[in-house]
Scaffold this active site. Structure first.
Site, PDB file in Angstrom:
ATOM      1  N   ASP A 183      -5.723   0.280   8.585  1.00 48.49           N
ATOM      2  CA  ASP A 183      -6.990  -0.903   9.180  1.00 48.49           C
ATOM      3  C   ASP A 183      -8.042  -0.564  10.019  1.00 48.49           C
ATOM      4  O   ASP A 183      -8.900  -0.814   9.913  1.00 48.49           O
ATOM      5  CB  ASP A 183      -5.903  -1.199  10.323  1.00 48.49           C
ATOM      6  CG  ASP A 183      -4.858  -2.185   9.350  1.00 48.49           C
ATOM      7  OD1 ASP A 183      -4.649  -2.970   8.823  1.00 48.49           O
ATOM      8  OD2 ASP A 183      -3.602  -2.348   9.889  1.00 48.49           O
ATOM      9  N   CYS A 188      10.782   7.073  45.069  1.00 46.58           N
ATOM     10  CA  CYS A 188      10.292   7.991  44.016  1.00 46.58           C
ATOM     11  C   CYS A 188      10.160   8.879  44.165  1.00 46.58           C
ATOM     12  O   CYS A 188       9.821  10.044  43.211  1.00 46.58           O
ATOM     13  CB  CYS A 188       9.750   7.241  43.029  1.00 46.58           C
ATOM     14  SG  CYS A 188       9.899   5.326  42.868  1.00 46.58           S
ATOM     15  N   ASP A 233      -3.160  -7.577  10.580  1.00 51.74           N
ATOM     16  CA  ASP A 233      -2.116  -6.883   9.647  1.00 51.74           C
ATOM     17  C   ASP A 233      -0.805  -7.523  10.089  1.00 51.74           C
ATOM     18  O   ASP A 233      -0.856  -7.960  11.052  1.00 51.74           O
ATOM     19  CB  ASP A 233      -3.079  -5.138  10.199  1.00 51.74           C
ATOM     20  CG  ASP A 233      -1.711  -4.219   9.827  1.00 51.74           C
ATOM     21  OD1 ASP A 233      -1.812  -4.822   8.145  1.00 51.74           O
ATOM     22  OD2 ASP A 233      -0.590  -3.662  10.508  1.00 51.74           O
TER      23      ASP A 233
END
Lengths: 727, 52
Positions: A630, A45, A446
């Site tokens: 939140d 890679c 939440d």
């Protein structure tokens, strides 16, 4: 731009040299581009990416960092990251742009490098002095012993003067404000050991503690460095999350031309174009365009809001269907997004009330050590009347009791536990987060974006005939609205064929319409097709003059959400849900997950109030949330977790960030945190046992430098090995 | 025991060489990408001629 941009600035007259040629300078200045490459994993890679990037015209140099899964590119000024991402995608690698400004080397990196240098110097000096000490322990006498002691002093004094500076500085900082911390006994032990050893050496004495002073410095620096590494890894991953959100906006000039600018450069009155899928960069008013807005990150509401010229929008809302032009009314620090973030700063932080285990240990330990050492000095002085003997014993007591193992006890465990959780996809940002997580007995979730993935899921596909579904599918295919995409996915999964619909046109903000067998067909908002908007998220299908029918949607659960709630409940924790969304939507989800205690329509203030109330009742609350509504609650809670998809403000406010989509690491992390805290306590016990054995020897005046060295190394190594059992 | 006069300086100098080598590696960013560097050695791309 000069006519010969590539010619070197050879000027005949000196004046031309003095005149800066801006054109040439622009040419010389290279752009730095950073790309995140989450899928690279091997040397193949690296080579492929570097070869691909270097072959691209305009790229001067590209280097891949596999550890950070990142590519740093130096390129010509006109090259953008958006030009390179397709190149990498062509090679089969996923690439995201990172903001290089956020990633530049910070003061923290330099601090880490400095710490490593000190560690290296201490280690080098310790090895040499230990070797010299071995010959003293094995019986060197007279002039030879003195020679070895003097050489040890020559190595130890400069090495400690350099390596132990962090302890000296921190001890001075504490003493100058009249407090005691762990570094005060450390500094005292190191300095006293050096002084008595020098004195002994000058009198040709038998015992010198140069090796002990250095070993102490080395082990304690190792603890500091481990601690630093753990936090540096978390910080760099958090910085990467922040860098992924490159703050750019499209500004429209008066003649309608589009320029891409940094959000920081926008000013009040600017016209800003927000494309579908984009987030509002500023507060403002819609000038032209029709669309729908997703406000769920700000309010927790899942129903999209209709946007038309005149509507006020705030930064952070997501544009769903049509392009909108906004006139900015507040930018940067003045946006409602920032004002909310400021509110958060005022909210009392749950973590500020927490004292870490290490601090609690230090509070007991530091005075105890000083008193013990002072008492043994006074006792021996009264008994023998010899200052030299008394000082030697006092130094030995300080060295033996010095919190070497204590200095390693916490960092070694947190390093092991954070590493383990990082591999599971959790990022521990705060140093004491694990200890606090271990105490949690109540978990507050939440709803939107946390328990749910924020992508709608069709629930009533079976209510429609094949023909109707065909029409709906044909209309849905023309739109990129989240509801349309979800409908398309569900219909295609059922094997529905799209019907023949002509003249399909999307009306941004309303829906899609077309002609099918001579009749007008529409798929979109309730008011547009003439239906009554219910409380549930729905898209309406109207065929000709027939009564419109609703496709109803619920929010898809985040993977692992149900299992996490179940696991937490089984572990005896009380699970609550608080959401800003409507009552039916919250109730439906609570029933689905088996959460008995839930609150709907909660404002940000309500959430904080509830969490503070729980805290006052003695509960330790874990808050899991992602939205701006939140953030205050995340800060007020004893410990908090937010997913990586959360707003930057929410991620900053929370102690732990969940990196993947999957929620299941949360339940496991509570267990890991409990085990980590147990290990920390065990480590403290091990250190205490060593002290209980060695301190009487030291007070009795039997502790030789050999015993000090053995006790210190053995306890440090035991503590580190115990911590490694967590991995 | 006269040999100590040579041996002690020699051992200290050898240790100092190690320390200086370590300081050099830290300064030249050789610990920035440990995973990548361990794999780069497997690539034969620059074997015949050094990277320009």
């Amino acid at each position: 731009m000069s006519t010969h941009p590539h010619s070197p600035p050879i000027a005949v007259c000196p004046g031309c040299v003095a005149m800066p040629d801006t054109g040439v300078e622009q040419e010389v200045k290279d752009a730095r581009i950073a790309l995140s490459l989450p899928t690279i994993h091997c040397q193949g890679c690296i080579s492929a990416v570097e070869r691909g990037l270097n072959a691209h015209p305009g790229v001067h140099d590209a280097r891949v960092n596999l550890t950070l899964k990142r590519a740093m590119i130096t390129a010509g000024p006109d090259l953008q990251a958006t030009d390179l991402i397709p190149v990498l995608e062509g090679l089969g690698y996923e690439a995201h742009e990172l903001d290089p400004g956020t990633l530049t080397m910070t003061g923290a990196d330099r601090a880490g490098r400095e710490l490593l240098m000190r560690l290296a110097v201490a280690g080098f000096a310790m090895m040499n002095v230990m070797l010299l000490s071995v010959s003293v322990w094995s019986g060197a006498t007279d002039a030879t012993r003195d020679l070895f002691h003097w050489i040890s002093a020559g190595i130890a004094i400069p090495a400690i003067a350099f390596a132990a500076q962090p302890f000296f500085r921190s001890a001075w900082g504490a003493l100058s404000v009249g407090r005691l911390n762990m570094d005060v006994p450390i500094t005292l032990a190191i300095v006293l050991a050096l002084i008595t050893s020098l004195w002994e050496t000058s009198l040709s004495g038998e015992h010198a503690y140069f090796d002990a002073a250095l070993a102490l410095t080395f082990f304690l620096l190792a603890g500091r460095y481990l601690d630093f590494r753990t936090r540096a890894i978390a910080r760099s991953a958090a910085a990467e999350l922040a860098a992924l959100e490159v703050p750019r906006a499209i500004r429209l000039t008066d003649d309608g031309a589009e320029t891409e600018v940094a959000v920081a450069d926008l000013s009040v009155g600017d016209l800003v174009l927000v494309r579908p899928g984009g987030r509002m960069p500023v507060d403002g008013q819609v000038v032209s365009g029709r669309s729908e807005l997703d406000r769920s990150l700000l309010t927790g509401e899942t129903l999209p809001v209709f946007a038309e010229p005149g509507l006020a929008v705030s930064a952070g809302e997501v544009n769903l269907t049509g392009p909108l032009t906004i006139r900015a009314t507040a930018v940067g620090q003045d946006t409602s997004l920032h004002r909310m973030a400021d509110l958060v700063a005022i909210a009392e932080s749950g973590r500020s009330r927490y004292t870490s285990l290490a601090d609690r240990a230090a509070r007991l330990y530091a005075p105890g050590v000083h008193i013990l050492s002072a008492l043994s000095f006074v006792g021996w002085f009264l008994w023998s009347g010899d200052v030299r003997v008394a000082l030697n014993i006092a130094a030995a007591v300080l060295i033996i009791t010095c919190p070497c193992a204590l200095g390693l006890a916490v960092p070694a465990v947190t390093t092991a536990a954070s590493g383990r959780l990082f591999r599971r996809g959790m990022l521990i940002k705060d140093a004491t987060a694990l200890e606090r997580l271990a105490e949690v007995d109540t978990v507050v979730f939440d709803k939107t974006g946390t328990l749910t993935a924020g992508t709608p899921e069709l629930t009533n596909l079976d209510d429609f005939s094949q023909a109707d579904l065909g029409v709906a599918l044909a209309l849905a295919q023309a739109s990129s609205h989240p509801l349309a995409m979800s409908l398309r996915k569900a219909a295609l999964a059922q094997g529905i064929e799209p019907a023949q619909v002509d003249d399909i046109a999307e009306q941004p903000g309303y829906g899609t319409q077309g002609q099918c067998q001579g009749r007008l067909v529409r798929l979109g908002r309730a008011t547009w097709v003439g239906a009554d908007q219910g409380t549930q998220t729905a898209a309406w299908l109207a065929i000709g003059d027939d009564a419109p029918a609703a496709f109803r949607f619920t929010d898809a659960l985040r993977p692992g959400a149900a299992e996490t709630v179940q696991a937490l409940q089984q572990a005896g924790k009380c699970v609550l849900m608080m959401s800003g969304d409507t009552r039916p939507a919250v109730k439906a989800l609570a029933d689905r997950l088996g959460i008995a205690d839930w609150v709907a329509g909660a404002l940000p203030g309500d959430k904080v109030a509830r969490i503070t109330e729980l805290g006052e009742q003695g509960h330790k609350v874990l808050m899991v949330g992602d939205g701006l509504n939140d953030t205050a609650a995340l800060r007020a809670a004893h410990v908090s977790i937010s997913p990586a998809s959360a707003l930057d403000a929410a991620r900053v406010a929370s102690d732990i960030v969940l990196l993947g989509q999957d929620m299941s690491p949360i339940a496991e992390s509570c267990e890991t945190a409990r085990r980590a805290t147990r290990r920390i306590r065990e480590n403290f016990q091990i250190a205490t046992v060593y002290n209980l054995i060695a301190v009487p020897l030291a007070v009795a005046g039997l502790a030789t430098p050999l015993i000090a060295a053995l006790a210190m190394s053995a306890s440090s190594i035991t503590v580190s090995l115990n911590a490694l059992r967590l991995r | 025991m006269d040999v100590l006069v040579y041996l002690i300086p020699v051992s200290l100098i050898l240790g100092a060489v190690g320390l200086l080598a370590f300081v050099y590696t830290v300064r030249s960013n050789q610990y920035d990408d440990p995973e990548g560097d361990s794999r780069r050695i497997l690539s034969d791309e620059w074997d015949d001629h050094p990277k320009p």
